[in-house]
Write a protein that holds these residues in place. Structure first.
Motif, PDB file in Angstrom:
ATOM      1  N   ILE A  85       0.823  -1.209   0.000  1.00 39.72           N
ATOM      2  CA  ILE A  85       0.000   0.000   0.000  1.00 39.72           C
ATOM      3  C   ILE A  85       0.852   1.253   0.000  1.00 39.72           C
ATOM      4  N   ILE A  86       1.770   1.339   0.951  1.00 38.05           N
ATOM      5  CA  ILE A  86       2.574   2.564   1.102  1.00 38.05           C
ATOM      6  C   ILE A  86       3.601   2.683  -0.024  1.00 38.05           C
ATOM      7  N   GLY A  87       4.200   1.550  -0.412  1.00 35.97           N
ATOM      8  CA  GLY A  87       5.212   1.581  -1.472  1.00 35.97           C
ATOM      9  C   GLY A  87       4.645   2.044  -2.800  1.00 35.97           C
ATOM     10  N   SER A  88       3.475   1.542  -3.165  1.00 32.64           N
ATOM     11  CA  SER A  88       2.869   1.945  -4.444  1.00 32.64           C
ATOM     12  C   SER A  88       2.512   3.425  -4.441  1.00 32.64           C
ATOM     13  N   LEU A  89       2.060   3.943  -3.307  1.00 35.13           N
ATOM     14  CA  LEU A  89       1.695   5.355  -3.225  1.00 35.13           C
ATOM     15  C   LEU A  89       2.925   6.252  -3.350  1.00 35.13           C
ATOM     16  N   VAL A  90       4.024   5.856  -2.731  1.00 28.74           N
ATOM     17  CA  VAL A  90       5.268   6.643  -2.816  1.00 28.74           C
ATOM     18  C   VAL A  90       5.766   6.703  -4.261  1.00 28.74           C
ATOM     19  N   ILE A  91       5.785   5.561  -4.941  1.00 27.38           N
ATOM     20  CA  ILE A  91       6.245   5.514  -6.333  1.00 27.38           C
ATOM     21  C   ILE A  91       5.360   6.389  -7.218  1.00 27.38           C
ATOM     22  N   ALA A  92       4.045   6.253  -7.072  1.00 31.51           N
ATOM     23  CA  ALA A  92       3.114   6.998  -7.914  1.00 31.51           C
ATOM     24  C   ALA A  92       3.216   8.504  -7.677  1.00 31.51           C
ATOM     25  N   THR A  93       3.303   8.926  -6.419  1.00 36.77           N
ATOM     26  CA  THR A  93       3.385  10.360  -6.110  1.00 36.77           C
ATOM     27  C   THR A  93       4.650  10.973  -6.704  1.00 36.77           C
ATOM     28  N   ALA A  94       5.768  10.281  -6.579  1.00 39.89           N
ATOM     29  CA  ALA A  94       7.037  10.782  -7.123  1.00 39.89           C
ATOM     30  C   ALA A  94       6.941  10.949  -8.639  1.00 39.89           C
ATOM     31  N   LEU A  95       6.354   9.965  -9.321  1.00 41.43           N
ATOM     32  CA  LEU A  95       6.233  10.050 -10.779  1.00 41.43           C
ATOM     33  C   LEU A  95       5.287  11.166 -11.202  1.00 41.43           C
ATOM     34  N   TYR A  96       4.181  11.339 -10.486  1.00 41.12           N
ATOM     35  CA  TYR A  96       3.245  12.422 -10.807  1.00 41.12           C
ATOM     36  C   TYR A  96       3.936  13.782 -10.706  1.00 41.12           C
ATOM     37  N   MET A  97       4.703  13.980  -9.651  1.00 41.11           N
ATOM     38  CA  MET A  97       5.381  15.268  -9.446  1.00 41.11           C
ATOM     39  C   MET A  97       6.414  15.534 -10.535  1.00 41.11           C
ATOM     40  N   ILE A  98       7.192  14.502 -10.880  1.00 44.21           N
ATOM     41  CA  ILE A  98       8.233  14.664 -11.905  1.00 44.21           C
ATOM     42  C   ILE A  98       7.607  14.968 -13.265  1.00 44.21           C
ATOM     43  N   VAL A  99       6.570  14.215 -13.637  1.00 48.26           N
ATOM     44  CA  VAL A  99       5.927  14.434 -14.931  1.00 48.26           C
ATOM     45  C   VAL A  99       5.285  15.816 -14.992  1.00 48.26           C
ATOM     46  N   THR A 100       4.666  16.256 -13.901  1.00 45.11           N
ATOM     47  CA  THR A 100       4.063  17.592 -13.860  1.00 45.11           C
ATOM     48  C   THR A 100       5.109  18.673 -14.083  1.00 45.11           C
ATOM     49  N   LEU A 101       6.256  18.550 -13.433  1.00 45.81           N
ATOM     50  CA  LEU A 101       7.336  19.527 -13.618  1.00 45.81           C
ATOM     51  C   LEU A 101       7.854  19.512 -15.055  1.00 45.81           C
ATOM     52  N   MET A 102       7.917  18.337 -15.636  1.00 44.23           N
ATOM     53  CA  MET A 102       8.374  18.233 -17.015  1.00 44.23           C
ATOM     54  C   MET A 102       7.380  18.878 -17.985  1.00 44.23           C
ATOM     55  N   LEU A 103       6.097  18.623 -17.780  1.00 47.75           N
ATOM     56  CA  LEU A 103       5.069  19.171 -18.666  1.00 47.75           C
ATOM     57  C   LEU A 103       5.041  20.696 -18.609  1.00 47.75           C
TER      58      LEU A 103
END
Length: 462
Positions: A256-274
């Protein structure tokens, strides 16, 4: 009708006994759980919602919106982790709340989550249909528009959406292990596409595009958080797999916690890139922001790349949500709140009738109903689930202090209260129409409970 009837609680010991002798096969571990979580979280939220949310809500500060929404989910995830380690049974928040708060609250949340899972699954299937049609068109075949949209949107029926739900249902019927293997493959494809996007677009970042960083102020950040919360829907769904996990006390919190950490990090990085590659307002009305950013950067084959990643991501979303809703129905049937036939296990170790029920609902909604009119209801149902799960942690700490918990939420009651406050705040940002429709939906659910569920509850017959 006595008040005690509504607040009767499932004994934790009996839940665990049922879980051990249920017939569901324990075949997945922490890694598979994490992949299930990433599979359902990272999908339409990343490939669709990021651009419009940046253009209309928060600008480059959308990354802060993801932080806020992720924080709300993180607090809730800690609560889910504790309860999943203490009560390793199917049903997720429904089962936790049944044990901690009582039957009427459990039914309310089960009804809310049914709305979330079935509607979200159908909405994802419609998105899968659109991306698949684009890929097929690139190959020189154009499908009739009447076969790609529902009757209310100018078509006749959305056949690809119905096909993907049907295929995932067939896979679910084969067993959990087969579903987990396909999910792992598709998650790797999706993550690979996202990483390739990050590498390709990094050279197009212009710091001037981040100015102004917060064009809509803090109000925009908060509104953006309420919108992008949709991107996190489903991480709680993996708690429904507790009875099929080899070592749930250890593996559930990790998944539960591991999947949320991975997803949040990717969302933030992609948002900054966009928002760094193109001015935020250029994403207004752009349904595929990741592909759009690559095309604007001169990478013309980006659309095909993103379509492959999106199809992989959306496929895993349908797969996980279909499986999770069927396990929820299975748990409610086992408790007598819905007909007991849905709790029967097939030779392959899955609740066959529950899977078929979700399949029928899914193909009907995905094929014939305009999803965009009801999809936002997913948010409000999930926020209620997070709110009551957080409350349940505090209640069980008081009423069941000796309950074995291999994982414990730190800083209780601060973390659960913070989770509840953030969920209430995000819910307050949803529009009035969403609340009105939600109240109608829950009213219908309570009528069903008082007519059928309360009278047939196995707990009430003891």
């Amino acid at each position: 009708m006595r008040r005690d009837d509504l607040l009767r609680k499932l004994p934790v010991d009996s839940i665990c006994v049922k879980a051990e002798g249920n017939g569901l096969k324990r075949s997945i571990g922490a890694f598979e759980l994490m992949m299930l979580g990433v599979g359902v979280i990272i999908g339409s939220g990343l490939f669709v919602i990021t651009g419009v949310a940046a253009a209309e809500q928060a600008g480059p500060a959308l990354v802060l919106s993801f932080v806020l929404a992720g924080l709300a989910c993180a607090c809730a995830a800690l609560c889910y982790g504790e309860l999943a380690s203490a009560i390793p049974a199917s049903g997720s928040s429904y089962t936790f709340i049944y044990a901690g708060l009582g039957e009427v609250f459990a039914w309310f949340i089960g009804w809310c989550i049914t709305l979330e899972y079935v509607v979200a699954m159908s909405a994802i299937a419609v998105g899968w249909s659109a991306y698949s049609a684009n890929i097929i068109e690139l190959l020189g075949v154009k499908l009739p528009e009447e076969m790609l949209t529902d009757p209310f949107s100018g078509g006749l029926i959305n056949i690809p959406a119905m096909l993907i739900v049907s295929f995932m249902a067939a896979l679910q019927l084969k067993g959990t292990k087969a579903s987990a293997r396909l999910n792992n493959v598709l998650v790797f494809v999706k993550l690979a596409v996202i990483l390739v996007f990050i590498v390709l677009i990094a050279g197009s970042i212009d710091p001037e595009n981040y100015d102004p960083f917060m064009p809509f102020g803090w109000s925009g950040v908060f509104s953006g958080a309420a919108v992008v919360f949709f991107a996190f829907l489903g991480f709680d769904a993996i708690a429904n797999s507790a009875e099929e996990v080899k070592n749930p006390q250890r593996d559930m919190p990790i998944g539960i916690i591991g999947s949320l950490v991975i997803a949040t990090a990717l969302y933030m990085i992609v948002t900054l890139m966009l928002t760094g590659s193109i001015k935020y307002y250029e994403y207004a009305s752009v349904a595929a922001p990741v592909a759009y950013a690559l095309n604007e950067a001169g990478i013309r084959w980006g659309s095909a790349l993103v379509s492959v990643g999106a199809i992989a991501g959306l496929t895993t979303g349908v797969l996980v949500l279909l499986g999770s809703e069927s396990r929820l129905i299975y748990s409610m049937a086992r408790d007598g709140l819905v007909p007991s036939g849905f709790s029967k296990i097939s030779k392959s170790g899955v609740p066959r009738k529950a899977v078929i029920c979700v399949w029928l609902a899914g193909i009907f909604i995905a094929g014939l109903v305009p999803i965009d009119r009801i999809a936002e209801l997913c948010n409000i149902g999930t926020l209620w689930a997070f709110f009551l799960v957080s409350l349940t942690v505090m209640v069980l700490r008081k009423t069941k202090p000796d309950l074995k918990r291999s994982f414990r939420v730190p800083l209780v009651p601060f973390i659960p209260i913070l989770s509840m406050a953030l969920c209430a705040f995000l819910a307050s940002r949803l529009d009035a129409v969403t609340w009105i429709v939600f109240l109608i939906w829950t009213s219908c659910g309570m009528v069903i409970y008082f007519i059928y569920g309360r009278r047939h509850s196995k707990l009430g017959k003891k």
